[in-house]
Design a protein around this motif. Structure first.
Motif, PDB file in Angstrom:
ATOM      1  N   GLU B 134       0.849  -1.198   0.000  1.00  0.00           N
ATOM      2  CA  GLU B 134       0.000   0.000   0.000  1.00  0.00           C
ATOM      3  C   GLU B 134       0.884   1.249   0.000  1.00  0.00           C
ATOM      4  OE1 GLU B 134      -3.398   0.313   0.081  1.00  0.00           O
ATOM      5  OE2 GLU B 134      -3.766   2.283   0.943  1.00  0.00           O
ATOM      6  N   TYR B 179      -6.828  -0.905   3.175  1.00  0.00           N
ATOM      7  CA  TYR B 179      -5.834  -0.666   2.108  1.00  0.00           C
ATOM      8  C   TYR B 179      -6.524  -0.044   0.894  1.00  0.00           C
ATOM      9  CZ  TYR B 179      -3.897  -4.317   5.079  1.00  0.00           C
ATOM     10  OH  TYR B 179      -3.494  -5.056   6.167  1.00  0.00           O
ATOM     11  N   LEU B 182      -4.429  -0.028  -2.487  1.00  0.00           N
ATOM     12  CA  LEU B 182      -4.210  -1.368  -3.013  1.00  0.00           C
ATOM     13  C   LEU B 182      -5.523  -1.929  -3.563  1.00  0.00           C
ATOM     14  CD1 LEU B 182      -1.717  -3.177  -3.269  1.00  0.00           C
ATOM     15  CD2 LEU B 182      -2.409  -4.289  -1.140  1.00  0.00           C
TER      16      LEU B 182
END
Lengths: 219, 220
Positions: B134, B179, B182
């Motif tokens: 991330e 996240y 991501l």
């Protein structure tokens, strides 16, 4: 502007040695900095925050980590001399494959020889010899894994040679008895200054492992 | 002379799918051979005698194994739509992250996805690696920048397989909440015009993981 090249390393590390050999092959001037792995420097932690490991090459302030990645980087930057990887893409793929094989197989099998006892040790010895035999077969009758020239796979494996005598002592076996061609290859590599001036004496590594075994409580 | 490009793979393997994605990105035609891993073909064993695994890649009779090695070969052979940067430092960084994903992330994520001893500890390690990714992604659309690159391709498991394992088992590792970058990257990757043609069928993959979950949950 002159290049600033710093190597963060630990003298017995076969991974650090790979970088030292590559730098020597290319005749690159660099500053070697010994790390105390029980007390890692701020610089190491800053330059390799993900793994916090050596070797780390710092080139003009920028870090490169992971020994085989560093060796490829060195080959690509100083590409005007002593090529480490072949120029043909298929040969390059073969070199990467076998260097990856060394990385995946040799270290762990070798480590188990000096960190385990009894049946586990015997199994580790067998695994280690099997791995070396595969490599020996791959070498065939070539002077080097790279063919006529010392190259990427040679660099990835030769640095284990300084650990061989220690493996033999702790494992109570002879590597040469099982893999004579591989030992002949190693001795050929040692005729190169870049290798002979980099690899520490096997006795020093043996002493180092002795200390490690005491710390780990393996006796 | 016509070019012979052949790939031995398995429909659900993220590793052989990586090679398919790269070939598709470069517009390279290839013959695909589906392997049965419980009954490996003599050709696979011939082309990958050392590891006996998929993917195995054959170009004009010469065989290459290990997905990352194959990806670099493809990039060096078909130079359009590069997946690695030109500069050595950029290349070293891409190789570093690809290596991190394969050596640390994937084993940790896989282990954390299924019931096991020390499950919390295993999940913590997986989460730490996701956090690292991330942070590395920052504000880039892809790890490769504006276009899909080596790291994105190697991270295919995280973008496509992991969410489906989570659907099948109820595991919660990669969430939008924890996240966001991501998660968004995974979405971009999965829906990328070229990539999406080379991903396994979603339902089939979820069913596969459901079956696995049932068998590992009941065996003790």
């Amino acid at each position: 502007m002159a290049d600033e090249v710093i190597l963060l390393d630990f003298w017995p590390s076969m991974f650090g040695m790979r970088v030292r050999v590559a730098l020597a092959e290319k005749g690159i001037k660099y500053e070697y900095r010994e790390e105390d792995l029980r007390n890692k420097s701020q610089l190491l932690l800053k330059m390799n925050p993900v793994h916090k490991k050596i070797p780390v090459l710092i080139h003009n302030g920028k870090p490169i980590c992971e020994s085989l990645i560093i060796v490829q980087y060195i080959d690509e930057v100083w590409n005007d001399r002593a090529p480490i990887l072949p120029s043909d893409p298929y040969q390059r793929a073969q070199a990467r494959f076998w260097a990856d094989f060394v990385d995946k197989k040799v270290h762990d099998a070798g480590r188990k020889i000096w960190t385990t006892k009894g049946e586990e040790k015997e199994a580790a010895k067998k695994e280690f010899i099997d791995v070396l035999k595969v490599l020996e077969e791959q070498l065939g009758d070539k002077p080097y894994f790279g063919g006529d020239h010392f190259g990427f796979v040679d660099i990835s494996l030769i640095t284990y040679y300084s650990w061989f005598s220690a493996y033999e002592i702790f494992g109570e076996f002879s590597i040469e008895a099982h893999c004579p061609k591989l030992i002949a290859w190693a001795k050929r590599c040692l005729q190169k200054k870049s290798v002979s001036e980099t690899l520490p004496d096997g006795k020093k590594i043996h002493g180092f492992i002795n200390d490690m075994r005491k710390k780990l409580g393996v006796e | 002379m016509a070019e012979e490009v052949k790939l031995f793979g398995v429909w659900g393997s993220p590793f052989s799918r990586r090679v398919e994605i790269a070939l598709k990105l470069k517009g390279v035609d290839y013959e695909y051979v589906e392997e049965d891993l419980s009954n490996k073909s003599p050709l696979l064993l011939k082309y990958n005698p050392v590891h006996k695994k998929v993917p195995a890649f054959v170009h004009n009779g010469k065989a290459i194994a290990e997905s990352q090695v194959i990806l670099e070969y493809i990039d060096e052979t078909w130079k359009n739509s590069p997946i690695l940067p030109k500069d050595p430092y950029g290349r070293a960084q891409a190789r570093f992250w690809a290596s991190f994903i394969d050596e640390k992330c994937l084993p940790a994520l896989w282990k954390a996805s299924w019931p096991c001893e020390d499950h919390e500890k295993v999940k913590d390690e997986a989460r730490e690696h996701l956090k690292t990714l991330e942070n590395e992604l920052k504000d880039k659309k892809f790890f490769g920048g504006e276009t899909v690159g080596l790291v994105d391709i190697v991270a295919n498991f995280i973008a496509y397989w992991l969410p489906r394992i989570q659907k099948a088992t109820g595991a919660e590792l990669l969430t939008e909440e924890k996240y966001p970058k991501l998660y968004q990257w995974g979405h971009e990757f999965e829906n990328h015009g070229v990539v999406k043609e080379k991903l396994p069928p979603s339902d089939k993959l979820i069913a596969f993981f459901k079956d696995r979950f049932e068998s590992v949950s009941t065996s003790k």
